[in-house]
Design an enzyme around this catalytic site. Structure first.
Site, short mmCIF file in Angstrom:
data_model
loop_
_atom_site.label_atom_id
_atom_site.label_comp_id
_atom_site.label_asym_id
_atom_site.label_seq_id
_atom_site.Cartn_x
_atom_site.Cartn_y
_atom_site.Cartn_z
N GLU A 163 0.41 -0.92 -0.34
CA GLU A 163 0.01 0.50 0.05
C GLU A 163 0.83 1.03 0.14
O GLU A 163 0.40 2.19 -0.29
CB GLU A 163 -0.48 -0.19 1.17
N ASP B 8 13.40 -3.65 -9.54
CA ASP B 8 14.86 -3.91 -8.92
C ASP B 8 14.60 -3.42 -7.52
O ASP B 8 14.89 -4.24 -7.07
CB ASP B 8 16.50 -3.36 -9.97
N GLU C 274 13.97 -3.66 -2.17
CA GLU C 274 12.85 -3.76 -0.30
C GLU C 274 12.88 -5.18 0.61
O GLU C 274 12.71 -5.25 1.49
CB GLU C 274 11.31 -3.15 -0.88
N ARG D 270 8.53 9.97 -12.99
CA ARG D 270 7.52 8.02 -12.99
C ARG D 270 6.61 8.19 -13.83
O ARG D 270 5.69 7.20 -14.34
CB ARG D 270 7.50 7.98 -11.87
N ASP E 220 20.37 0.11 -7.05
CA ASP E 220 20.07 -0.81 -7.39
C ASP E 220 18.41 0.09 -7.65
O ASP E 220 17.47 -0.08 -7.63
CB ASP E 220 19.07 -1.84 -6.44
N GLY E 221 18.64 1.40 -8.32
CA GLY E 221 18.23 2.31 -8.24
C GLY E 221 17.06 3.22 -7.27
O GLY E 221 15.55 3.67 -7.41
N GLU E 222 17.75 3.11 -6.18
CA GLU E 222 17.14 3.90 -4.89
C GLU E 222 18.15 5.44 -4.54
O GLU E 222 19.30 4.35 -5.20
CB GLU E 222 16.92 2.70 -3.58
C1 LIG Z 1 22.90 4.83 -26.94
C2 LIG Z 1 22.09 3.57 -26.28
C3 LIG Z 1 22.85 3.56 -24.93
C4 LIG Z 1 22.13 2.60 -23.97
C5 LIG Z 1 23.24 1.93 -22.80
C6 LIG Z 1 21.83 1.34 -22.46
C7 LIG Z 1 23.61 1.49 -20.84
C8 LIG Z 1 22.02 0.74 -19.98
C9 LIG Z 1 22.87 -0.01 -18.81
C10 LIG Z 1 21.84 -0.29 -17.90
C11 LIG Z 1 21.84 -1.25 -15.98
C12 LIG Z 1 21.03 -1.02 -15.41
C13 LIG Z 1 21.25 -0.99 -14.38
C14 LIG Z 1 20.34 -1.80 -12.85
C15 LIG Z 1 19.37 -0.63 -13.05
C16 LIG Z 1 18.62 -0.88 -12.20
O1 LIG Z 1 19.23 -1.78 -10.74
C17 LIG Z 1 17.53 0.59 -12.08
C18 LIG Z 1 16.30 0.33 -11.17
O2 LIG Z 1 15.17 -0.93 -11.81
P1 LIG Z 1 13.82 -1.13 -12.31
O3 LIG Z 1 13.66 0.93 -12.33
O4 LIG Z 1 13.22 -2.14 -12.02
O5 LIG Z 1 13.00 -0.26 -10.22
N1 LIG Z 1 17.71 1.00 -13.42
C19 LIG Z 1 18.00 2.03 -14.02
O6 LIG Z 1 18.82 2.40 -12.92
C20 LIG Z 1 17.94 2.87 -15.10
C21 LIG Z 1 19.32 2.27 -15.50
C22 LIG Z 1 18.68 2.83 -16.94
C23 LIG Z 1 19.17 3.53 -17.72
C24 LIG Z 1 19.43 4.50 -18.97
C25 LIG Z 1 20.66 5.18 -19.92
C26 LIG Z 1 19.72 5.12 -21.12
C27 LIG Z 1 20.95 5.46 -21.98
C28 LIG Z 1 20.78 6.48 -23.45
C29 LIG Z 1 21.51 7.48 -23.73
C30 LIG Z 1 21.33 7.81 -25.04
C31 LIG Z 1 22.23 8.36 -25.62
C32 LIG Z 1 21.84 9.26 -27.19
C33 LIG Z 1 22.76 10.26 -27.97
C34 LIG Z 1 22.23 10.35 -29.01
N1 LIG Z 2 2.21 0.45 -2.84
C1 LIG Z 2 3.41 1.51 -3.06
N2 LIG Z 2 2.97 2.52 -3.84
C2 LIG Z 2 4.87 4.06 -3.84
N3 LIG Z 2 5.59 2.66 -3.82
C3 LIG Z 2 5.33 1.70 -3.94
C4 LIG Z 2 4.48 0.57 -2.66
N4 LIG Z 2 5.19 -0.45 -3.28
C5 LIG Z 2 6.58 -0.43 -3.18
N5 LIG Z 2 7.03 1.18 -3.77
C6 LIG Z 2 8.39 1.29 -3.94
O1 LIG Z 2 8.08 1.94 -5.50
C7 LIG Z 2 9.43 1.98 -5.63
C8 LIG Z 2 9.66 1.41 -7.77
O2 LIG Z 2 8.90 -0.27 -7.01
P1 LIG Z 2 9.75 -1.56 -8.57
O3 LIG Z 2 9.19 -2.18 -8.13
O4 LIG Z 2 11.18 -0.91 -9.03
O5 LIG Z 2 8.98 -0.49 -10.23
P2 LIG Z 2 10.57 0.21 -11.18
O6 LIG Z 2 11.08 -0.15 -11.51
O7 LIG Z 2 9.42 0.96 -12.10
O8 LIG Z 2 10.89 1.69 -10.52
C9 LIG Z 2 10.19 1.60 -4.95
O9 LIG Z 2 11.23 2.27 -4.72
C10 LIG Z 2 9.60 0.33 -3.95
O10 LIG Z 2 9.76 0.74 -2.86
#
Ligand SMILES: CCCCCCCCCCCCC/C=C/[C@@H](O)[C@H](COP(=O)(O)O)NC(=O)CCCCCCCCCCCCCCC
Ligand SMILES: Nc1ncnc2c1ncn2[C@@H]1O[C@H](COP(=O)(O)OP(=O)(O)O)[C@@H](O)[C@H]1O
Ligand SMILES: [Ca+2]
Length: 568
Positions: free
Chosen positions: A191, A218, A223, A325, A528-530
């Site tokens: 929630e 992630d 959590e 978001r 890890d996304g936080e």
């Molecule tokens: C030009 C294309 C470049 C592509 C490069 C992609 C590299 C992506 C590496 C992603 C590593 C992800 C590591 C994971 C992180 C996650 O823990 C974490 C949380 O995940 P959740 O939302 O599911 O909770 N996610 C993140 O922090 C998101 C990271 C995403 C990074 C995307 C970066 C995109 C870069 C685009 C650059 C564009 C340049 C273009 C110039 C013409």
């Molecule tokens: N019911 C909720 N309402 C709002 N935020 C929440 C809820 N449950 C979890 N969260 C939070 O949502 C955030 C994003 O969650 P996640 O499942 O990783 O999605 P995303 O990949 O889109 O970031 C996390 O920081 C988590 O703690």
């Protein structure tokens, strides 16, 4: 290579009106067509499991490891037609010949393209009711004797992550499979943020469950591990905030049903972000250990991380994207492009302890795959090390001279404890990183031109080596520290006050001119996304602290005649 072993049962049964020799051993269920000689299918991998989804082909020999049978279902007879357990009517009798009296259906794992798993089924009909009963009970006995399969699961659903589909994904794709596999669940739809963490910490009756399921991204997984690791330490009498004590590994496994925005922990440990595949890995009771990094600031515990700890580029992308978001997962691409154009760099000092005595380097061509021998070897080494933990703590100190220090200007400082592969980058931030080797790959991207940074980023999506660039360094480490330049000393701080006020004025002026090059003094850590609340951090890897319901990414099948049990 798996051999059928001693047969428990062998009968002639019918599948879609054709006669089959069907046999069951402790390891395999095999059905071979009778009328024609068995056809060896050259494109069938080990165990003849079909590569692509298709209906059972009556001309080919099939086999399924018993460990990959999901369940067995009796088909009930009523008024000359058979009724399934789920109530749907099917005229199996008419289709399969009038002499058939009883039937049973085996549900099993079928491998599809790109590491996806599906639930396939085959219905066997027998002329004798007793034979049918014997088959059903024998298969059920085999399944029941497998102690690694979970029976009771605690499920947390984040209805808010990714495209806000968590609840629908669980109810439509996952819950029916759990029911078929006879798994009972206790489901909590969160929630508020940290609801799952706090429930695990304080309330959850963990003794009742064989595992925890996380439906989300992630951030949601983060959590769950915070709740579970904290609770495990309390239950084992370990201070969860201590920097000195070795943490106790968590016994409950965690399953990830991907329903977030990046889902890199699922992708890097299973090979795909698919809820059905994840559910099947949970049902068959897979187990994959995972390294966890603890992050401290001045001996104060901040957070754990299992995938990416990123300062600079990925920290800025995350901070910027949180305000967007409403855009869903596309927020990362938008903020990624924005931060790429902004091109901020940050000054600071990175110190690290290189991982010694381990096999593997971040530049290896080998990849962490199912049953990884590097994780096994290094994992063993780590557990021997942690037995003499206190000695190691002493050798971890600066005085041992093992620490190395790098000062400089960086676009990004990334620590990848696993490959961080995800759909955006199928090989990940550190393609050769391991899930459970007790190390993290520290990637330093020094200040360089936008063009060069783009080259580096683009290589995350191609076969080219993203580390083969002069401004990139990568080290496999088991501990590291980061200190932003402006935290370094009192005299630096004085200078900083002056510089910061100048920078703040500039950053006000330059908000709309990201290309002018004036950079803020600090970025933040993406954990890890936080977002972390501190920039000066001390990170150490705890090898194999948690376990997933996964088996690592499976190698593509080897077409090997000998490994085909149907050919024996
Ligand atoms: C030009 C294309 C470049 C592509 C490069 C992609 C590299 C992506 C590496 C992603 C590593 C992800 C590591 C994971 C992180 C996650 O823990 C974490 C949380 O995940 P959740 O939302 O599911 O909770 N996610 C993140 O922090 C998101 C990271 C995403 C990074 C995307 C970066 C995109 C870069 C685009 C650059 C564009 C340049 C273009 C110039 C013409
Ligand atoms: N019911 C909720 N309402 C709002 N935020 C929440 C809820 N449950 C979890 N969260 C939070 O949502 C955030 C994003 O969650 P996640 O499942 O990783 O999605 P995303 O990949 O889109 O970031 C996390 O920081 C988590 O703690
Ligand atoms: Ca690792």
């Amino acid at each position: 290579m798996e051999r059928p072993g001693r047969l428990l049962l062998q009968s002639e049964l019918r599948v879609r009106n054709a006669a089959y020799d069907v046999s069951l051993s402790r390891s395999l269920l095999i059905w071979k067509r009778r009328t024609s000689s068995p056809v060896y299918h050259p494109f069938r991998p080990r165990f003849c499991v079909p590569l692509f989804p298709r209906r059972p082909d009556p001309g080919v020999c099939h086999s399924v490891p018993v460990s990959e049978i999901i369940s067995v279902r009796e088909e009930e007879e009523e008024n000359g037609s058979r009724q399934r357990d789920d109530g749907s009517w099917k005229k199996i009798r008419e289709r399969e010949g009038k002499d058939c009296r009883q039937a049973f259906t085996v549900l099993y794992v079928e491998r599809c393209r790109q590491h996806r798993w599906r639930c396939a089924e085959v219905t066997f009909t027998c002329s004798d009711e007793a034979v049918c009963q014997h088959w059903v009970s024998s298969i059920r006995e085999q399944l029941a004797s497998n102690t690694s399969r979970p029976k009771h699961l605690l499920v947390y659903i984040n209805p808010y992550g990714g495209k806000r589909q968590g609840k629908r994904i669980y109810e439509q794709k996952v819950a029916p499979l759990f029911t078929q596999a006879g798994i009972s669940t206790s489901v909590i739809v969160t929630e508020y943020a940290n609801h799952a963490r706090d429930h695990l910490k304080m309330e959850a009756e963990l003794k009742k469950f064989d595992g925890v399921v996380c439906v989300g991204g992630d951030g949601m997984f983060s959590e769950i591990i915070h709740g579970l690791i904290w609770r495990t330490q309390i239950d084992c009498g370990v201070d969860p905030n201590s920097t000195e004590e070795a943490l106790s590994p968590c016994s409950l496994r965690i399953g990830i049903i991907p329903a977030g925005s990046t889902d890199c922990i699922c992708f890097a440990s299973v090979g795909t972000n698919d809820p059905v595949t994840s559910a099947l890995h949970i049902i068959v009771g897979d187990s994959q250990p995972l390294d966890v990094c603890s992050v401290h600031h001045n001996n104060m515990f901040l957070r754990y991380s299992v995938s990416l700890l990123g300062y600079g580029f990925y920290g800025d992308v995350l901070s910027d994207s949180e305000r967007k978001r409403w855009m869903g997962p596309a927020r990362y691409d938008f903020s990624g492009l924005k931060m790429f154009l902004t091109h901020h760099y940050y000054e600071g000092t990175v110190s690290y302890l290189p991982a010694k005595g381990i096999i593997g380097t971040p530049r290896d061509a080998t990849r962490c795959r199912s049953g990884c021998v590097i994780c096994q070897h290094n994992g063993q080494l780590n557990s021997e090390r942690s037995e003499k933990y206190e000695m190691d703590e002493a050798s971890d100190s600066e005085s041992s001279g093992e620490w190395r220090t790098i000062r400089g200007k960086f676009l990004a400082i990334n620590a990848a404890s696993m490959s961080c592969a995800c759909p955006r980058s199928p090989k990940g931030l550190s393609p050769a990183a391991h899930l459970a080797d007790g190390t993290t790959d520290l990637i330093l991207v020094r200040k360089c031109s936008r063009f060069n940074f783009l080259r580096h980023l683009l290589r995350h999506t191609s076969k080219d080596d993203q580390f083969d660039l002069t401004f990139i360094e990568v080290h496999r480490v088991r501990r590291f520290r980061f200190m932003p330049r402006h935290c370094q000393s009192d005299s630096d701080l004085e200078l900083d006050l002056h510089e910061n006020s100048k920078r703040q004025i500039f950053s006000q002026i330059c908000k709309d001119h990201p290309a002018c090059g004036c950079a803020p003094a600090y970025s933040s850590w993406n954990c890890d996304g936080e977002i972390l609340t501190h920039t000066a951090i001390d990170v150490r890897v705890h090898g194999q602290l948690i376990k997933l319901f996964a088996r690592g990414i499976e190698e593509l099948p080897v077409f090997e005649d000998l490994s085909n049990p149907c050919a024996i």
